[in-house]
Write a protein that holds these residues in place. Structure first.
Motif, short mmCIF file in Angstrom:
data_model
loop_
_atom_site.label_atom_id
_atom_site.label_comp_id
_atom_site.label_asym_id
_atom_site.label_seq_id
_atom_site.Cartn_x
_atom_site.Cartn_y
_atom_site.Cartn_z
N PHE A 81 15.66 -4.33 76.09
CA PHE A 81 16.28 -3.57 75.20
C PHE A 81 17.15 -2.44 76.01
N GLY A 82 16.51 -2.26 77.17
CA GLY A 82 17.36 -1.15 78.04
C GLY A 82 18.86 -1.14 78.27
N HIS A 83 19.38 -2.27 78.23
CA HIS A 83 20.84 -2.19 78.21
C HIS A 83 21.70 -1.77 77.26
N TYR A 84 20.78 -1.53 76.16
CA TYR A 84 21.57 -0.74 74.98
C TYR A 84 21.84 0.81 75.15
N GLY A 85 21.42 1.07 76.47
CA GLY A 85 22.08 2.54 76.98
C GLY A 85 23.65 2.50 76.88
N VAL A 86 24.25 1.37 77.27
CA VAL A 86 25.77 1.22 77.55
C VAL A 86 26.40 1.66 76.06
N PRO A 87 26.09 1.11 74.93
CA PRO A 87 26.72 1.47 73.70
C PRO A 87 26.67 3.00 73.47
N ILE A 129 21.31 6.97 80.12
CA ILE A 129 20.95 6.57 81.73
C ILE A 129 19.71 6.23 82.00
N VAL A 130 18.42 6.68 81.54
CA VAL A 130 17.27 6.29 81.83
C VAL A 130 16.66 4.97 81.43
N ALA A 131 17.62 4.70 80.08
CA ALA A 131 17.25 3.23 79.55
C ALA A 131 18.22 2.24 80.63
N ILE A 132 19.33 2.42 80.82
CA ILE A 132 19.98 1.58 81.83
C ILE A 132 19.48 1.39 83.30
N MET A 133 18.75 2.64 83.70
CA MET A 133 18.27 2.56 85.07
C MET A 133 16.99 1.71 85.12
N LEU A 134 15.99 1.88 84.13
CA LEU A 134 14.99 1.33 84.04
C LEU A 134 15.24 -0.37 83.67
N HIS A 135 16.26 -0.75 82.90
CA HIS A 135 16.33 -1.97 82.46
C HIS A 135 16.87 -2.69 83.69
N ASN A 136 17.58 -2.12 84.75
CA ASN A 136 18.43 -2.75 85.77
C ASN A 136 17.28 -2.91 86.70
N TYR A 137 16.10 -2.29 86.82
CA TYR A 137 14.97 -2.66 87.67
C TYR A 137 14.39 -3.77 87.30
N CYS A 138 13.74 -3.56 85.93
CA CYS A 138 12.86 -4.55 85.37
C CYS A 138 13.20 -5.94 85.26
N HIS A 139 14.61 -5.97 84.85
CA HIS A 139 15.05 -7.43 84.52
C HIS A 139 15.39 -8.27 86.02
N PHE A 140 15.26 -7.26 87.12
CA PHE A 140 15.40 -8.21 88.34
C PHE A 140 14.04 -8.40 88.97
N ILE A 141 12.99 -8.35 88.20
CA ILE A 141 11.85 -8.59 88.75
C ILE A 141 11.38 -9.96 88.66
N GLY A 142 11.93 -10.88 88.09
CA GLY A 142 11.44 -12.21 87.66
C GLY A 142 10.32 -12.23 86.90
N ARG A 143 10.03 -13.22 86.20
CA ARG A 143 8.95 -13.83 85.25
C ARG A 143 8.85 -12.66 84.09
N ILE A 144 10.15 -11.80 84.14
CA ILE A 144 10.10 -10.84 82.85
C ILE A 144 11.14 -11.29 81.94
N VAL A 145 10.85 -10.99 80.56
CA VAL A 145 11.80 -11.25 79.46
C VAL A 145 13.30 -10.98 79.70
N GLN A 146 14.12 -11.87 79.86
CA GLN A 146 15.55 -11.33 79.87
C GLN A 146 16.27 -10.94 78.66
N GLU A 147 17.31 -10.16 78.71
CA GLU A 147 17.95 -9.60 77.80
C GLU A 147 19.06 -10.62 77.23
N ASN A 148 19.50 -10.29 75.94
CA ASN A 148 20.84 -10.80 75.39
C ASN A 148 22.06 -9.89 75.39
N GLU A 149 22.70 -9.73 76.45
CA GLU A 149 23.66 -8.59 76.49
C GLU A 149 24.83 -9.26 76.37
N TYR A 150 25.37 -10.12 77.21
CA TYR A 150 26.71 -10.75 77.06
C TYR A 150 26.94 -11.91 76.14
N GLN A 151 25.83 -12.59 76.18
CA GLN A 151 25.52 -13.75 75.42
C GLN A 151 24.47 -13.77 74.76
#
Length: 365
Positions: A65-71, A15-37
């Motif tokens: 990488f934070g979205h990998y808390g989901v698996p 949950i910490v990984a997911i929580m931090l990911h969901n804030y960081c990737h909304f900032i803009g000009r930040i590297v985006q994840e490969n989650e669904y594609q």
């Protein structure tokens, strides 16, 4: 191999990984994840950042990488279902063995209501905050209905209609509960292996950055690998013979696994298997934690359900701080507010009557 405390710690880590990911990737000009594609340009951005690191490197890594808390959550869900519903029961004194039997309708109703307790609290609070803050999302009535019935994953362009985005997970879990009860419950483990293989093949033939893969990975096909791994792990845990390792050895294992995860990010075929390695690396990492950090992680794990539904609310309130270039200030405020809000949300959820599973057992006379 996995104690109840370690499972709770895994939830805290996830949950910490997911929580931090969901804030960081909304900032803009930040590297985006490969989650669904799978987007090559995202990998190029990651490599460029690693080649020319700056003070925002941790934010880039959390975003990617934070979205990998989901698996990890999916693995624990599969493991938990088997331990709860397939573990042999002690026979009554002087009686015959009790044979577990789950009726599909009560089973699905029970798990839907369990998820609904969390979803309703988080969704109502989020809608209120979303309405009174800048950037209000336009909710259509049919999307709200699909969200509450946890079928919104099945609609076209799910990434554009599910808001806040993380609530897609509720629909995914209902699909996996359905798959477990109708296809996997007390059936041959080869069926689980076969279903994992079929779901993998369906993704292999897709365009890496296409909409078909996006739709599949928003649904159970994309989550079957870690969920199925949890089912198999629970069934064969006692037969697995692994050496007893010291904490520093577990740490080495986790670092090696995460290094492999990084290498696998740069190829579409290997990227599909990363969730399995994430689970292995996370287990090794939790086993390496010293007692002090373990207590903190376990405590966060006890808040994981509430934090899951609460952190989008805190993000909507505080993302504006990061947009004004105070990225680490906003991140710190976000963490503090999320933890406090999660505690409050947990108090509300705990006061909602919990559902009961009817028709769970069928005894042999």
């Amino acid at each position: 191999m996995l104690t109840r405390t370690e499972c709770t710690a895994l939830r805290g880590l996830a949950i910490v990984a997911i929580m931090l990911h969901n804030y960081c990737h909304f900032i803009g000009r930040i590297v985006q994840e490969n989650e669904y594609q799978y987007h090559e340009q995202h990998n190029d951005q990651l490599w460029n950042i690693l080649s020319n690191p700056d003070v925002l490197l941790p934010v880039h890594l959390l975003s990617y990488f934070g979205h990998y808390g989901v698996p990890v959550f999916l693995f624990l869900s599969g493991l938990g279902l088997v331990m709860k519903y397939e573990a042999p029961l002690n026979p009554p004194k002087g009686g015959k063995i009790v044979s577990p039997s789950l009726n599909p309708i009560p089973f699905l109703r029970y798990h839907y209501l369990k998820l609904l307790r969390m979803l309703v609290v988080g969704f109502v609070l989020f809608v209120i905050i979303d309405t009174v803050t800048p950037g209000r999302f336009h909710f259509h009535w049919y999307n709200v209905l699909a969200q509450l019935t946890m079928t919104i994953n099945l609609l076209p362009t799910p990434d554009k209609i599910i808001w806040p985005g993380i609530y897609w997970f509720f629909g995914l879990m209902m699909e996996l509960y359905l798959v477990y009860r109708l296809m996997l419950y007390r059936r041959s483990s080869w069926l689980t292996v076969g279903l994992i293989a079929v779901c993998w093949l369906l993704q292999v033939v897709c365009e890496p950055d296409g909409e078909t893969l996006n739709r599949l990975r928003y649904n159970f096909i994309g989550g079957m690998l870690p969920f199925g791994a949890g089912v198999l792990f629970a069934r064969y845990e006692e037969k697995l013979k692994l050496p007893v390792l010291r904490p520093y050895q577990w740490l080495i294992v986790s670092l090696l696994v995460f290094a492999a995860v990084f290498a696998m990010c740069f190829n579409f075929q290997t990227w599909l298997w990363i969730p399995l390695l994430i689970v292995v690396g996370s287990i090794a990492f939790v086993k390496a934690l010293p007692s002090g950090l373990m207590k903190v992680t376990v405590w966060l794990g006890s808040l994981s359900a509430a934090m899951f539904v609460a952190h989008p609310i805190a993000r909507k309130l505080l993302i504006i701080v990061a947009w004004k270039d105070d990225i680490y200030d906003g991140l710190m405020l976000y963490i503090v507010v999320t933890i406090g809000l999660s505690w409050a949300v947990k108090q509300i959820i705990d006061r909602i009557p919990a559902p009961k599973l009817k028709g769970k057992m069928k005894s042999e006379k």
